[in-house]
Design an enzyme around this catalytic site. Structure first.
Site, PDB file in Angstrom:
ATOM      1  CB  SER A 123      55.350 120.372  48.163  1.00 40.21           C
ATOM      2  OG  SER A 123      56.144 121.024  48.937  1.00 40.21           O
ATOM      3  CE  LYS A 154      51.972 121.197  54.607  1.00 37.88           C
ATOM      4  NZ  LYS A 154      52.764 120.181  55.008  1.00 37.88           N
ATOM      5  N   GLY A 170      48.740 117.811  45.282  1.00 41.68           N
ATOM      6  CA  GLY A 170      48.307 117.015  46.417  1.00 41.68           C
ATOM      7  C   GLY A 170      46.824 116.234  46.176  1.00 41.68           C
ATOM      8  CB  SER A 171      44.264 114.727  48.067  1.00 42.23           C
ATOM      9  OG  SER A 171      43.513 115.427  49.173  1.00 42.23           O
ATOM     10  CB  THR A 172      40.581 115.272  44.391  1.00 39.59           C
ATOM     11  OG1 THR A 172      41.357 115.613  42.818  1.00 39.59           O
ATOM     12  CG2 THR A 172      38.914 116.479  43.435  1.00 39.59           C
ATOM     13  CB  VAL A 199      43.914 118.626  50.440  1.00 39.45           C
ATOM     14  CG1 VAL A 199      44.200 119.510  50.895  1.00 39.45           C
ATOM     15  CG2 VAL A 199      43.739 117.024  51.203  1.00 39.45           C
ATOM     16  CD  GLU A 204      49.255 117.420  39.022  1.00 35.42           C
ATOM     17  OE1 GLU A 204      48.807 116.410  39.548  1.00 35.42           O
ATOM     18  OE2 GLU A 204      50.740 116.906  39.608  1.00 35.42           O
ATOM     19  CB  CYS A 212      50.008 113.300  39.542  1.00 34.33           C
ATOM     20  SG  CYS A 212      50.011 114.008  41.147  1.00 34.33           S
ATOM     21  CD  GLU A 265      44.611 110.571  42.603  1.00 30.56           C
ATOM     22  OE1 GLU A 265      45.115 110.469  42.227  1.00 30.56           O
ATOM     23  OE2 GLU A 265      44.023 110.772  43.381  1.00 30.56           O
TER      24      GLU A 265
END
Length: 541
Positions: free
Chosen positions: A186, A211, A264-266, A268, A292, A326, A424
């Site tokens: 998350s 996590k 989180g980030s794209t 990762v 997402e 986001c 971003e």
């Protein structure tokens, strides 16, 4: 005794306002003082047991980064293995537990959060994620309550979704969790997302390793304690904060890994998907992957737009929670004919915003989450200031002496593909591109194609035919499209949230669709008139 149970149809949790002199304001201020004065030692929670590894990291206040209100113990690979074992041990009894008992846990958690836990959870989110009272209230209280209640409602609907039967056969559909365990990772920006990433799969009968983001461990731990009070059995959700890479590596190496729930980030998300693909032969089942990720969300205005509502949408959409949503408005396309009016009103309204610590309730803007975020945002602003393609219209001040404060910033880009128009930033930075009115369709096409993301967007016009044109041209540019409204603030049950392209798998958090990803389906056919011969009628002479 058996029964067919009916869950009360949920309603969205009302948002409280915390106006001066109210009891809500007083109780929230008390909770803030209590948490600030109480240093919290946060353990791992594995199989219901508190585990302290001794390897700790501080829980820092972003608006006062010299102050820590706790620390958390970090999981290593040994603790991850323990958590997986505890989850799998809890799996059999959790799967067998009837739906009404699972549902009761989450409904009780919602009731506790609405009452005795409300101020404590708000205060925790305000402190460690630097949110003002309104941003905390709509996040950790209202949205998380809605996730709990609506997910139960959606799950009941799923269970009622049965196959057709005939006179001779009874066809029954059974729903269970996936094989193995789910890994939920998350983000820092929404406490409620953390709760939903772990709890949505759990409601479906799965066991979970959760996590949380390092900068949100404090508030996410509070959710674990809330769930314990609501009666969550030990081992169903295991809380394993710590270094992302080592925890993820240990999880993905396990053959019982069966699902990944992520925000989180794209980059990762893409890297973890690649790792899962490499390890497919080692897994017992194909893992479900739900994510997402990023967004470069647009506001597109036509010359017929109402200017006052457009400007409010830009200010709120871009600068609420420091642009760390986001869905935050990050780029806007304004026609040349109305730009002078929009510019004047936008700069005037933005100049009225104040920023500072969360316990001074007059501030609209607070601190960005940490040093790394501060430096990244500052870097974008400095590059725009020196670029011939951009002009700084407002703000740009960055000060990290006490907290990580970035002034609300407005940049005008003279090209539609500058860095601040397409990349971003995840901070309080809005970039404006002014287009010629006669280039309306061409600019719509630029808006659709210039960003790899497709999360949220907003269109502004009074002309209905124009709105239809805009909606059609931007059909795949946003998973959540807003008409004459800001592109933020999705509400569970009203606007299921998610986007496609580089923004994720678009599995719509806060909907039945998301829950279906965490379910295995079995169809049982019972025949009341079984055949007694192998022959079919066409075989007779």
């Amino acid at each position: 005794m058996n029964g067919i149970y009916q869950v009360r149809k949920p309603k969205n949790e009302p948002v409280r306002t915390y106006e001066a002199g109210s009891l809500d304001r007083h109780l929230l201020e008390e909770a803030l003082e209590e948490l600030k004065n109480d240093f919290l030692d946060i353990p791992l929670i594995i199989g219901g047991k508190e585990i302290r590894t001794g390897s700790t990291k501080a829980c820092i206040l972003p608006h006062d980064h010299q102050t820590s209100i706790g620390h958390y113990h970090q999981a290593g690979q040994e603790e991850v293995a323990m958590a997986i074992e505890a989850a799998l041990e809890a799996k059999a009894s959790w799967e067998k537990m009837p739906f009404q008992h699972k549902a009761s846990i989450f409904l009780k958690a919602a009731e506790l959060l609405s009452t005795t836990w409300r101020y404590k959870m708000n205060a925790a989110t305000m402190l460690v994620q630097s949110k003002n009272p309104h941003q905390a209230e709509i996040d950790v209280v209202c949205e998380l309550i809605d996730f709990f209640k609506f997910n139960v409602h959606f799950m009941e609907n799923i269970l009622r979704d049965q196959a057709l039967s005939t006179k001779e056969t009874w066809n029954r559909v059974e729903y269970t969790g996936l094989d193995g365990f789910i890994y939920a990772v998350s983000p820092f920006n929404f406490t409620s997302i953390g709760g939903n990433l772990a709890c949505a799969p759990a409601l479906c009968g799965n066991v979970v390793l959760w996590k949380p983001a390092s900068t949100a461990v404090y508030s996410n731990y509070m959710i674990m304690k809330l769930l314990e009070e609501a009666g969550m059995p030990k081992g169903v959700i295991n809380f394993v904060p710590g270094p992302s890479q080592s925890i993820t590596d240990a999880v993905l190496d396990h053959p019982e890994f069966s699902g990944f729930h992520y925000t989180g980030s794209t980059s990762v998300f893409s890297n973890i998907w690649l790792e899962i693909a490499k390890k497919l032969p080692t897994y017992r089942s194909y893992p479900r992957i739900v994510g997402e990720t990023g967004g470069k969300n647009f506001v597109f205005a036509h010359h017929s737009a109402d200017i006052d509502t457009l400007v409010v949408a830009l200010v709120r959409g871009a600068f609420e929670y420091q642009g760390q949503k986001c869905s935050a408005a990050a780029r806007t396309y304004i026609p040349e004919s109305i730009w002078p009016q929009v510019k004047d009103k936008l700069l005037k309204m933005t100049s009225q915003l104040t920023y500072g610590p969360i316990d001074d309730f007059k501030h609209f803007v607070n601190a960005v989450i940490d040093k790394r975020s501060f430096d990244r945002i500052k870097g974008y602003i400095e590059k725009a200031q020196t670029s011939s393609d951009s002009e700084l219209l407002f703000g740009g001040s960055c000060d990290d002496k006490v907290g990580y404060f970035v002034e609300p910033t407005i940049i005008q880009s003279f090209t539609p593909d500058s860095a601040t128009m397409v990349q971003e930033i995840f901070g309080p930075v809005l970039t404006v591109y002014v287009y010629k009115d006669e280039d309306f369709i061409q600019t719509l096409n630029l808006c659709e194609s210039s960003s790899p993301y497709a999360l949220t967007g907003a269109i502004f016009a009074k002309d209905r035919d124009v709105l239809l044109t805009m909606e059609n041209h931007l059909k795949k540019a946003a998973g959540n499209l807003y008409i004459n409204d800001k592109p933020t603030g999705a509400v569970v049950g009203q606007q299921p949230f998610g986007g496609s392209r580089a923004s994720g798998t678009n599995d719509k958090a806060g909907s039945k669709q998301n829950l279906m990803r965490w379910i295995n389906t079995r169809v049982v056919k019972e025949n009341f008139s079984s055949p007694t011969t192998y022959e079919y009628p066409f075989m007779s002479e």
